[in-house]
Design an enzyme around this catalytic site. Structure first.
Site, PDB file in Angstrom:
ATOM      1  N   ASP A 151      10.942  25.363  -0.239  1.00 54.96           N
ATOM      2  CA  ASP A 151      11.928  26.671  -0.511  1.00 54.96           C
ATOM      3  C   ASP A 151      12.740  27.164   0.595  1.00 54.96           C
ATOM      4  O   ASP A 151      12.378  27.351   1.730  1.00 54.96           O
ATOM      5  CB  ASP A 151      10.848  27.675  -0.995  1.00 54.96           C
ATOM      6  CG  ASP A 151      11.736  28.894  -1.536  1.00 54.96           C
ATOM      7  OD1 ASP A 151      12.192  28.664  -2.618  1.00 54.96           O
ATOM      8  OD2 ASP A 151      11.689  30.217  -0.764  1.00 54.96           O
TER       9      ASP A 151
ATOM     10  N   GLU B 277      15.105  22.626  -0.896  1.00 54.64           N
ATOM     11  CA  GLU B 277      16.088  23.256  -1.593  1.00 54.64           C
ATOM     12  C   GLU B 277      17.086  23.874  -0.524  1.00 54.64           C
ATOM     13  O   GLU B 277      16.626  24.790   0.136  1.00 54.64           O
ATOM     14  CB  GLU B 277      15.309  24.498  -2.262  1.00 54.64           C
ATOM     15  CG  GLU B 277      16.299  25.623  -3.191  1.00 54.64           C
ATOM     16  CD  GLU B 277      15.861  26.974  -3.053  1.00 54.64           C
ATOM     17  OE1 GLU B 277      16.161  27.341  -3.824  1.00 54.64           O
ATOM     18  OE2 GLU B 277      14.993  27.337  -2.156  1.00 54.64           O
TER      19      GLU B 277
END
Length: 544
Positions: free
Chosen positions: A212, A277
């Protein structure tokens, strides 16, 4: 306690190069205990469905101990399961069953920030300014005569200042919600902690990690201003999305972190992997996250952002494949995820949006590389736009009025009434309500029905898994000459050629010379030796 014999799948170290990964938003997938919230045992019970769908791996959103201010992306304990979702034993049982069924498990790792309830942050608040405990985070003195102004002009992705002041006068940085304080990744304890977290889950048999905010852990020295006050609203939005160079995104030092992580992943058998990401200003900078000494993949979000036009899709595909060539790694294709409006709605909603979404799926699954499918897109689910405000839980909603909850509504499994089999039989609870129109979109309503979106996915995934021209070893794509508004490309393996055709022209297209149809998003009709492809439709053809 770590299980004594976690069993990763070890047959193919390069499985991730052409895998189809199914994203499970844990809270909204399947509820085993009737409390209205999805959980690990719910996932375990539905694993046969995912095997039969034809995916290769599951990516689980965070299930760690968390106060759930941001749906679990505010982690209080990286080595345990939140009671909302079950226990570590539940996780071990779920991953063992997944591996038995041939499914790999990727888990979300949230390294940019912790929860404000994490023991480290609580210790930092108690210890005070200048303490070693505060060095793990990004505390700073304020500006102004009495330190009453934030240390710089940085803004939160969720809206408002990226700084919050504590009782002793210092400020701490949070690029997201105040309940998500950013870590100081220049601190050796932070780096050592997350290397240990990686090993903890790898030891339990995890096959990979989705990182993330992979571009955000390192902040520029001195924490310089961005200059937001001089920007237009549009310019600020571009910067906050990470598509411009910000002093807190895509700093060169972030790559040192991944160069330390890669040997850890490589030391485990079975092709353990990580996908970033990451947002970067240019394809060249994004490509830096991928390689034999860093991460295996980075999401190609430009495909998700493409407009419904042949020119847009072709440009995005060409750019993404060129990026993958730079680093010799596969492209990752995404149409929807837990942060974006579902693509049925983005493409126009209603019957038009669904037709386009089905066509885009065949386009995506025919491309070389790895595809990520968000839960419920195989059912053709649209965004739920009319959720009551009082039920919305996205922390961005209170600050900006924009909410991601509409793509997080629990998916429908069966039955005539909400929540459509989300929980045990007779349970009427779900943390967000599903609309009445979803009864026709449930798994039970679509399973075995020719032409349904579920059966389209099953057919396409079955072909993708077995067809030589769609394998990782097949050729890249060759664009074919077509009429305006029609995309066509071929992929080849030996004497077999598979051609994908997408009709975005606004009129039916006559398709000839590509062989026999294998699968189509809408019904094809014959016209002599040719086939007529309807508007907003796609099909795969085979010639041997």
């Amino acid at each position: 306690m770590t299980p004594s014999n976690p069993t990763p799948l070890a047959s193919d170290d390069d499985w991730w190069r052409s895998a189809v990964v199914y994203q499970v938003y844990v809270r909204s997938f399947a509820d085993s205990d009737g409390d209205g919230i999805g959980d690990l045992q719910g996932i375990r019970q539905r694993l046969p469905y995912l095997r039969d769908l034809g995916v290769d791996a599951l990516w689980l959103t965070p299930f760690y101990t968390s106060p759930m201010v941001d749906g679990g992306y505010d982690v209080a304990d990286y080595r345990d399961v939140d009671p909302m979702f079950g226990t570590l034993t539940d996780f071990d049982e779920m991953i063992a069953d997944a591996h038995t069924l041939g499914l790999r498990i990727i888990v979300d790792l949230v390294p940019n920030h912790t929860s404000s309830q994490h023991v480290w942050f609580q210790a930092a608040l108690a210890a005070g300014p200048g303490s070693p405990e505060r060095e793990r985070y990004l505390f700073a003195e304020g500006r102004g005569e009495h330190g009453e102004l934030p240390p710089n002009d940085w803004e939160s992705i969720f809206g408002g200042p990226a700084w919050t002041r504590v009782a002793d006068g210092q400020w701490y940085l949070h690029l997201f919600d105040p309940a998500q304080p950013d870590l100081n990744w220049r601190h050796p304890e932070v780096r050592a902690e997350f290397e240990d977290v990686l090993r903890f889950w790898l030891d339990r048999g995890v096959d990979g990690f989705r990182i993330d905010v992979a571009h955000g852990m390192i902040k520029a020295e001195g924490l310089p201003d961005v200059g937001f006050s001089s920007m237009t609203t549009g310019q600020r939005q571009v910067e906050l999305l990470g598509k411009g160079r910000l002093p807190y995104f895509d700093q060169d030092e972030v790559h040192d972190i991944y160069r330390a992580w890669r040997p850890i992943l490589d030391s485990y058998p079975g092709g353990r992997m990580a996908v970033a990401e990451a947002w970067a200003e240019t394809p060249q900078r994004l490509a830096r996250y991928i390689g034999p000494d860093e991460l295996h993949q980075a999401f190609s979000f430009d495909f998700l952002d493409a407009t419904w036009s042949a020119d847009s899709f072709r440009k995005v595909v060409d750019t993404a494949l060129a990026e993958s060539t730079i680093v010799g790694a596969p492209t990752t294709w995404v149409l929807s995820n837990h942060d974006k409006q579902r693509h049925v709605t983005r493409y126009g909603d209603g019957p038009e949006g669904l037709r386009r979404a089905r066509a885009a799926t065949l386009l995506m699954l025919a491309l070389p590389g790895c595809a990520y499918v968000y839960q419920g897109e195989e059912l053709g689910l649209p965004e739920v736009l009319d959720l009551p405000d009082e039920l919305r839980q996205d922390p961005a909603f209170l600050r900006t009025g924009e909410s991601r909850d509409g793509c997080r509504v629990p998916i429908p499994w069966s039955g005539e009434l909400a929540p459509y089999g989300f929980g045990p039989e007779g349970c009427e609870l779900s943390w967000l309500p599903a609309p009445a129109t979803w009864r026709e979109l449930s798994v039970a309503a679509q399973a075995g029905v020719p032409g349904s979106t579920l059966e389209l996915y099953r057919a396409a995934l079955r072909i993708r898994r077995t067809h030589p021209a769609l394998s990782a070893s097949a050729s890249g794509i060759t664009w074919l000459e077509t009429e305006p508004g029609v995309l066509a490309f071929s992929r080849t393996a030996g004497d077999t050629v598979l051609t994908c055709v997408v009709n975005i022209s606004g009129a039916p297209a006559v398709i000839d010379g590509y062989g026999d149809p294998l699968v189509a998003s809408e019904t094809l009709t014959r016209q002599g030796s040719a086939h007529v492809l309807p508007v907003d439709a796609a099909a795969w053809f085979e010639r041997r």
